[in-house]
Motif scaffolding. Structure first.
Motif, mmCIF file in Angstrom:
data_model
loop_
_atom_site.group_PDB
_atom_site.id
_atom_site.type_symbol
_atom_site.label_atom_id
_atom_site.label_comp_id
_atom_site.label_asym_id
_atom_site.label_seq_id
_atom_site.Cartn_x
_atom_site.Cartn_y
_atom_site.Cartn_z
ATOM 1 N N GLU A 33 0.828 -1.207 0.000
ATOM 2 C CA GLU A 33 0.000 0.000 0.000
ATOM 3 C C GLU A 33 0.861 1.255 0.000
ATOM 4 O O GLU A 33 0.498 2.260 -0.617
ATOM 5 C CB GLU A 33 -0.943 -0.010 1.202
ATOM 6 C CG GLU A 33 -2.040 -1.059 1.083
ATOM 7 C CD GLU A 33 -2.941 -1.104 2.299
ATOM 8 O OE1 GLU A 33 -2.523 -0.588 3.365
ATOM 9 O OE2 GLU A 33 -4.040 -1.667 2.202
ATOM 10 N N SER A 74 -10.608 2.452 4.254
ATOM 11 C CA SER A 74 -10.857 1.165 3.616
ATOM 12 C C SER A 74 -9.983 0.078 4.235
ATOM 13 O O SER A 74 -10.388 -1.083 4.338
ATOM 14 C CB SER A 74 -10.595 1.251 2.108
ATOM 15 O OG SER A 74 -9.251 1.621 1.845
ATOM 16 N N ALA A 75 -8.779 0.439 4.682
ATOM 17 C CA ALA A 75 -7.891 -0.539 5.317
ATOM 18 C C ALA A 75 -8.507 -1.049 6.619
ATOM 19 O O ALA A 75 -8.379 -2.222 6.957
ATOM 20 C CB ALA A 75 -6.532 0.094 5.594
ATOM 21 N N ARG A 78 -10.988 -3.747 5.806
ATOM 22 C CA ARG A 78 -10.301 -4.998 5.480
ATOM 23 C C ARG A 78 -9.710 -5.636 6.720
ATOM 24 O O ARG A 78 -9.706 -6.862 6.862
ATOM 25 C CB ARG A 78 -9.190 -4.736 4.458
ATOM 26 C CG ARG A 78 -9.711 -4.303 3.089
ATOM 27 C CD ARG A 78 -8.621 -4.413 2.035
ATOM 28 N NE ARG A 78 -7.425 -3.660 2.382
ATOM 29 C CZ ARG A 78 -7.258 -2.365 2.119
ATOM 30 N NH1 ARG A 78 -8.230 -1.674 1.537
ATOM 31 N NH2 ARG A 78 -6.130 -1.745 2.448
ATOM 32 N N ARG A 79 -9.211 -4.833 7.647
ATOM 33 C CA ARG A 79 -8.619 -5.346 8.873
ATOM 34 C C ARG A 79 -9.661 -6.070 9.712
ATOM 35 O O ARG A 79 -9.368 -7.111 10.316
ATOM 36 C CB ARG A 79 -8.019 -4.178 9.662
ATOM 37 C CG ARG A 79 -7.137 -4.543 10.812
ATOM 38 C CD ARG A 79 -5.751 -4.913 10.365
ATOM 39 N NE ARG A 79 -5.200 -3.963 9.432
ATOM 40 C CZ ARG A 79 -4.646 -2.803 9.765
ATOM 41 N NH1 ARG A 79 -4.569 -2.455 11.027
ATOM 42 N NH2 ARG A 79 -4.140 -2.025 8.841
ATOM 43 N N TYR A 82 -10.081 -9.505 8.471
ATOM 44 C CA TYR A 82 -8.847 -10.282 8.363
ATOM 45 C C TYR A 82 -8.942 -11.529 9.228
ATOM 46 O O TYR A 82 -9.423 -11.490 10.363
ATOM 47 C CB TYR A 82 -7.664 -9.426 8.807
ATOM 48 C CG TYR A 82 -6.317 -9.913 8.353
ATOM 49 C CD1 TYR A 82 -5.869 -9.686 7.054
ATOM 50 C CD2 TYR A 82 -5.476 -10.595 9.223
ATOM 51 C CE1 TYR A 82 -4.610 -10.114 6.645
ATOM 52 C CE2 TYR A 82 -4.224 -11.025 8.826
ATOM 53 C CZ TYR A 82 -3.800 -10.777 7.526
ATOM 54 O OH TYR A 82 -2.566 -11.220 7.135
ATOM 55 N N TRP A 86 -3.455 -9.657 12.949
ATOM 56 C CA TRP A 86 -2.854 -8.840 11.893
ATOM 57 C C TRP A 86 -1.549 -8.256 12.419
ATOM 58 O O TRP A 86 -1.496 -7.713 13.519
ATOM 59 C CB TRP A 86 -3.788 -7.700 11.500
ATOM 60 C CG TRP A 86 -3.250 -6.818 10.409
ATOM 61 C CD1 TRP A 86 -3.474 -6.931 9.074
ATOM 62 C CD2 TRP A 86 -2.383 -5.669 10.576
ATOM 63 N NE1 TRP A 86 -2.812 -5.944 8.387
ATOM 64 C CE2 TRP A 86 -2.127 -5.155 9.277
ATOM 65 C CE3 TRP A 86 -1.803 -5.037 11.674
ATOM 66 C CZ2 TRP A 86 -1.319 -4.034 9.069
ATOM 67 C CZ3 TRP A 86 -0.989 -3.939 11.463
ATOM 68 C CH2 TRP A 86 -0.760 -3.446 10.175
#
Length: 294
Positions: A33, A74-75, A78-79, A82, A86
Protein backbone atom coordinates in the motif's frame (compact mmCIF):
# COMPACT_ATOMS: atom_id res chain seq x y z
CA UNK A 1 5.34 16.98 -17.25
CA UNK A 2 7.61 19.74 -18.45
CA UNK A 3 9.32 23.04 -17.72
CA UNK A 4 11.04 24.07 -14.53
CA UNK A 5 8.67 22.13 -12.26
CA UNK A 6 9.19 18.92 -14.20
CA UNK A 7 12.94 19.36 -14.20
CA UNK A 8 12.95 19.98 -10.44
CA UNK A 9 10.93 16.84 -9.75
CA UNK A 10 13.21 14.77 -11.96
CA UNK A 11 16.26 16.07 -10.12
CA UNK A 12 14.96 15.78 -6.56
CA UNK A 13 12.56 12.84 -6.60
CA UNK A 14 15.03 10.09 -5.73
CA UNK A 15 16.37 11.99 -2.73
CA UNK A 16 12.83 12.53 -1.38
CA UNK A 17 11.34 9.15 -2.26
CA UNK A 18 12.51 7.44 0.98
CA UNK A 19 10.60 10.06 3.01
CA UNK A 20 7.48 9.63 0.86
CA UNK A 21 7.58 5.85 1.20
CA UNK A 22 8.48 6.10 4.89
CA UNK A 23 5.52 8.33 5.71
CA UNK A 24 3.10 6.01 3.90
CA UNK A 25 4.56 2.85 5.45
CA UNK A 26 4.40 4.25 9.00
CA UNK A 27 0.76 5.17 8.48
CA UNK A 28 -0.36 1.98 6.72
CA UNK A 29 1.97 -0.76 7.95
CA UNK A 30 1.96 -2.21 4.44
CA UNK A 31 4.77 -2.16 1.90
CA UNK A 32 2.39 -2.80 -0.99
CA UNK A 33 0.00 0.00 0.00
CA UNK A 34 2.92 2.35 0.67
CA UNK A 35 4.24 1.69 -2.83
CA UNK A 36 0.81 2.54 -4.25
CA UNK A 37 0.91 5.82 -2.33
CA UNK A 38 4.38 6.59 -3.70
CA UNK A 39 3.10 6.09 -7.24
CA UNK A 40 0.11 8.33 -6.52
CA UNK A 41 2.37 11.05 -5.11
CA UNK A 42 4.62 10.91 -8.16
CA UNK A 43 1.65 11.31 -10.52
CA UNK A 44 0.23 14.20 -8.50
CA UNK A 45 3.61 15.92 -8.34
CA UNK A 46 4.15 15.45 -12.07
CA UNK A 47 0.84 17.17 -12.78
CA UNK A 48 1.35 20.01 -10.28
CA UNK A 49 2.98 23.40 -10.61
CA UNK A 50 5.93 23.09 -8.25
CA UNK A 51 7.48 26.43 -9.08
CA UNK A 52 6.04 28.03 -5.93
CA UNK A 53 6.80 25.09 -3.64
CA UNK A 54 9.54 26.17 -1.22
CA UNK A 55 10.13 22.84 0.56
CA UNK A 56 9.54 20.02 -1.92
CA UNK A 57 10.19 17.27 0.63
CA UNK A 58 7.54 18.63 3.00
CA UNK A 59 5.12 19.07 0.10
CA UNK A 60 5.61 15.47 -1.08
CA UNK A 61 5.30 14.03 2.43
CA UNK A 62 2.09 16.00 2.94
CA UNK A 63 0.64 14.64 -0.30
CA UNK A 64 1.68 11.12 0.77
CA UNK A 65 -0.05 11.56 4.13
CA UNK A 66 -3.24 12.79 2.49
CA UNK A 67 -3.25 9.81 0.13
CA UNK A 68 -2.51 7.34 2.96
CA UNK A 69 -5.20 8.94 5.13
CA UNK A 70 -7.73 8.21 2.39
CA UNK A 71 -6.57 4.59 2.32
CA UNK A 72 -6.87 4.14 6.09
CA UNK A 73 -10.68 3.99 6.16
CA UNK A 74 -10.86 1.16 3.62
CA UNK A 75 -7.89 -0.54 5.32
CA UNK A 76 -9.81 -0.59 8.59
CA UNK A 77 -12.71 -2.41 6.91
CA UNK A 78 -10.30 -5.00 5.48
CA UNK A 79 -8.62 -5.35 8.87
CA UNK A 80 -11.93 -6.16 10.55
CA UNK A 81 -12.44 -9.02 8.07
CA UNK A 82 -8.85 -10.28 8.36
CA UNK A 83 -8.50 -13.91 9.43
CA UNK A 84 -6.42 -14.29 12.60
CA UNK A 85 -4.04 -11.71 14.10
CA UNK A 86 -2.85 -8.84 11.89
CA UNK A 87 0.80 -7.79 11.95
CA UNK A 88 2.55 -5.05 9.94
CA UNK A 89 4.14 -6.14 6.69
CA UNK A 90 7.86 -6.74 7.37
CA UNK A 91 10.15 -4.08 5.94
CA UNK A 92 13.71 -5.25 5.41
CA UNK A 93 16.05 -2.34 6.15
CA UNK A 94 19.52 -3.85 6.00
CA UNK A 95 22.22 -3.10 3.38
CA UNK A 96 20.56 -5.36 0.80
CA UNK A 97 17.02 -4.08 1.37
CA UNK A 98 14.85 -3.46 -1.66
CA UNK A 99 13.47 -0.17 -0.28
CA UNK A 100 15.31 2.94 0.81
CA UNK A 101 13.49 4.34 3.82
CA UNK A 102 14.25 6.70 6.68
CA UNK A 103 14.90 4.29 9.53
CA UNK A 104 14.22 5.03 13.17
CA UNK A 105 12.34 3.26 15.95
CA UNK A 106 9.00 4.32 14.44
CA UNK A 107 9.38 1.62 11.76
CA UNK A 108 10.01 -1.12 14.33
CA UNK A 109 7.27 -3.74 14.51
CA UNK A 110 6.51 -2.95 18.15
CA UNK A 111 5.90 0.77 17.56
CA UNK A 112 4.05 0.17 14.30
CA UNK A 113 1.62 -1.99 16.26
CA UNK A 114 1.14 0.82 18.76
CA UNK A 115 0.51 3.33 15.96
CA UNK A 116 -1.94 0.97 14.26
CA UNK A 117 -4.05 1.13 17.43
CA UNK A 118 -4.32 4.92 17.18
CA UNK A 119 -7.28 6.54 15.43
CA UNK A 120 -6.20 7.57 11.90
CA UNK A 121 -6.19 11.34 12.64
CA UNK A 122 -3.90 10.83 15.66
CA UNK A 123 -1.64 8.59 13.62
CA UNK A 124 -1.32 11.15 10.83
CA UNK A 125 -0.71 14.05 13.21
CA UNK A 126 1.96 12.12 15.11
CA UNK A 127 3.83 10.84 12.05
CA UNK A 128 3.83 14.18 10.25
CA UNK A 129 4.82 16.26 13.28
CA UNK A 130 6.99 14.00 15.44
CA UNK A 131 8.70 11.99 12.70
CA UNK A 132 8.80 14.42 9.76
CA UNK A 133 8.65 17.69 11.72
CA UNK A 134 5.88 19.29 9.68
CA UNK A 135 4.14 22.29 11.27
CA UNK A 136 0.59 21.88 12.51
CA UNK A 137 -0.62 24.41 9.96
CA UNK A 138 0.26 21.98 7.14
CA UNK A 139 -1.09 18.98 9.04
CA UNK A 140 -4.38 20.85 9.43
CA UNK A 141 -4.72 20.88 5.65
CA UNK A 142 -4.36 17.08 5.52
CA UNK A 143 -6.86 16.35 8.27
CA UNK A 144 -9.31 19.17 7.64
CA UNK A 145 -9.01 20.36 11.25
CA UNK A 146 -7.56 23.41 12.97
CA UNK A 147 -3.86 23.56 13.89
CA UNK A 148 -4.85 23.57 17.57
CA UNK A 149 -6.89 20.40 17.12
CA UNK A 150 -4.00 18.75 15.26
CA UNK A 151 -1.64 19.65 18.10
CA UNK A 152 -3.97 17.87 20.53
CA UNK A 153 -4.17 14.83 18.26
CA UNK A 154 -0.39 14.57 18.10
CA UNK A 155 -0.12 15.02 21.87
CA UNK A 156 -2.53 12.14 22.56
CA UNK A 157 -0.68 9.91 20.11
CA UNK A 158 2.67 10.89 21.61
CA UNK A 159 1.48 9.86 25.07
CA UNK A 160 0.63 6.35 23.81
CA UNK A 161 3.90 6.01 21.94
CA UNK A 162 5.91 7.32 24.90
CA UNK A 163 4.37 4.67 27.15
CA UNK A 164 5.50 1.99 24.69
CA UNK A 165 8.99 3.47 24.51
CA UNK A 166 9.36 3.26 28.30
CA UNK A 167 9.17 -0.54 28.22
CA UNK A 168 12.56 -2.20 28.78
CA UNK A 169 14.34 -2.63 25.46
CA UNK A 170 17.43 -4.65 24.66
CA UNK A 171 20.42 -3.23 22.83
CA UNK A 172 21.14 -4.27 19.27
CA UNK A 173 24.02 -6.45 20.46
CA UNK A 174 21.76 -8.19 22.99
CA UNK A 175 19.08 -8.76 20.35
CA UNK A 176 21.58 -10.33 17.98
CA UNK A 177 23.01 -12.51 20.75
CA UNK A 178 19.59 -13.84 21.79
CA UNK A 179 18.42 -14.37 18.20
CA UNK A 180 21.60 -16.21 17.27
CA UNK A 181 21.16 -18.42 20.33
CA UNK A 182 17.53 -19.01 19.36
CA UNK A 183 18.56 -19.92 15.82
CA UNK A 184 21.15 -22.39 17.11
CA UNK A 185 18.65 -24.00 19.49
CA UNK A 186 16.09 -24.31 16.69
CA UNK A 187 18.55 -25.85 14.26
CA UNK A 188 19.86 -28.28 16.89
CA UNK A 189 16.41 -29.18 18.19
CA UNK A 190 17.45 -28.13 21.71
CA UNK A 191 14.04 -27.79 23.38
CA UNK A 192 15.45 -27.00 26.83
CA UNK A 193 17.49 -24.14 25.40
CA UNK A 194 14.43 -22.80 23.55
CA UNK A 195 12.49 -22.70 26.82
CA UNK A 196 15.40 -20.97 28.54
CA UNK A 197 15.49 -18.22 25.90
CA UNK A 198 11.78 -17.42 26.35
CA UNK A 199 10.34 -15.27 29.12
CA UNK A 200 7.87 -17.18 31.36
CA UNK A 201 5.08 -14.85 30.14
CA UNK A 202 6.13 -14.73 26.48
CA UNK A 203 3.39 -14.03 23.92
CA UNK A 204 3.53 -15.60 20.45
CA UNK A 205 1.48 -13.99 17.65
CA UNK A 206 1.39 -15.32 14.10
CA UNK A 207 -0.07 -13.66 10.99
CA UNK A 208 -1.02 -16.19 8.33
CA UNK A 209 -3.97 -14.29 6.88
CA UNK A 210 -5.74 -17.60 6.15
CA UNK A 211 -3.09 -18.19 3.46
CA UNK A 212 -0.49 -19.98 5.57
CA UNK A 213 -0.65 -22.24 8.60
CA UNK A 214 -0.61 -20.04 11.71
CA UNK A 215 -2.17 -19.91 15.14
CA UNK A 216 -5.48 -18.03 14.99
CA UNK A 217 -5.05 -16.68 18.53
CA UNK A 218 -2.00 -15.63 20.55
CA UNK A 219 -0.14 -18.40 22.38
CA UNK A 220 0.98 -17.64 25.96
CA UNK A 221 3.68 -19.14 28.17
CA UNK A 222 7.17 -20.30 27.32
CA UNK A 223 6.58 -24.06 27.37
CA UNK A 224 3.60 -23.82 25.01
CA UNK A 225 5.42 -21.36 22.77
CA UNK A 226 8.60 -23.47 22.77
CA UNK A 227 6.61 -26.56 21.75
CA UNK A 228 5.01 -24.65 18.90
CA UNK A 229 8.32 -23.22 17.72
CA UNK A 230 10.02 -26.61 17.95
CA UNK A 231 7.26 -28.20 15.88
CA UNK A 232 7.61 -25.52 13.22
CA UNK A 233 11.40 -25.28 13.52
CA UNK A 234 14.19 -25.52 11.00
CA UNK A 235 15.09 -29.19 11.46
CA UNK A 236 13.46 -29.96 8.15
CA UNK A 237 15.28 -30.71 4.88
CA UNK A 238 16.13 -27.53 2.99
CA UNK A 239 15.24 -25.19 5.90
CA UNK A 240 17.55 -22.31 6.80
CA UNK A 241 17.18 -19.44 9.26
CA UNK A 242 19.00 -16.14 8.67
CA UNK A 243 19.54 -13.05 10.80
CA UNK A 244 18.07 -10.02 8.98
CA UNK A 245 17.24 -6.39 9.77
CA UNK A 246 13.50 -5.68 9.96
CA UNK A 247 12.35 -2.13 10.59
CA UNK A 248 15.83 -1.19 11.76
CA UNK A 249 16.08 -4.04 14.28
CA UNK A 250 17.46 -7.59 14.15
CA UNK A 251 14.97 -10.28 13.17
CA UNK A 252 14.95 -13.74 11.63
CA UNK A 253 13.95 -14.93 8.17
CA UNK A 254 13.31 -18.62 7.54
CA UNK A 255 13.68 -20.15 4.08
CA UNK A 256 12.79 -23.59 2.78
CA UNK A 257 14.51 -24.70 -0.38
CA UNK A 258 15.53 -21.07 -0.88
CA UNK A 259 11.99 -19.66 -0.64
CA UNK A 260 11.03 -17.28 2.18
CA UNK A 261 8.34 -18.82 4.41
CA UNK A 262 8.18 -16.41 7.36
CA UNK A 263 9.84 -13.49 9.13
CA UNK A 264 10.10 -13.23 12.91
CA UNK A 265 10.48 -10.13 15.05
CA UNK A 266 10.84 -10.13 18.82
CA UNK A 267 10.86 -8.04 21.96
CA UNK A 268 13.64 -8.89 24.40
CA UNK A 269 14.10 -7.99 28.05
CA UNK A 270 16.55 -9.40 30.56
CA UNK A 271 18.11 -11.66 27.94
CA UNK A 272 14.80 -13.42 27.17
CA UNK A 273 12.21 -13.08 24.43
CA UNK A 274 9.05 -11.48 25.81
CA UNK A 275 7.10 -11.20 22.54
CA UNK A 276 7.52 -13.33 19.42
CA UNK A 277 5.81 -12.19 16.21
CA UNK A 278 5.76 -14.27 13.02
CA UNK A 279 4.51 -13.08 9.62
CA UNK A 280 3.78 -16.07 7.39
CA UNK A 281 1.13 -14.58 5.09
CA UNK A 282 2.77 -14.93 1.64
CA UNK A 283 1.15 -11.69 0.46
CA UNK A 284 3.08 -9.84 3.18
CA UNK A 285 6.36 -11.57 2.29
CA UNK A 286 6.29 -10.83 -1.43
CA UNK A 287 8.40 -7.68 -1.19
CA UNK A 288 10.75 -9.11 1.45
CA UNK A 289 11.25 -12.28 -0.57
CA UNK A 290 12.64 -10.68 -3.72
CA UNK A 291 15.87 -12.59 -3.12
CA UNK A 292 16.26 -16.26 -2.37
CA UNK A 293 18.55 -17.51 0.35
CA UNK A 294 21.32 -19.89 -0.64
Amino acid sequence: MGGVAGSRLDEEWESHRPAVFGAAYRLLGSVAEAEDVVQDVWLRAAAADLAQVVDLRAWLVTVAARSAYNVLNSARVRRDAYVGPWLPEPLLTGPDAGHRVLVDESVSTALLLVMQELPPPERVAFVLHDVFELPFGEIAGVLGRSPVACRKLASRARARVTTARRRPSASRAERERVLNAFRAASEEGDFARLVELLDPDVVYVADGGDKATAARVPVLGRVRVARLLARLGTRRPGARMHLVEVGGEPGLATYRDGALVWIDTVDISGGRITAFRRVANPDKLRHAGHTRAS
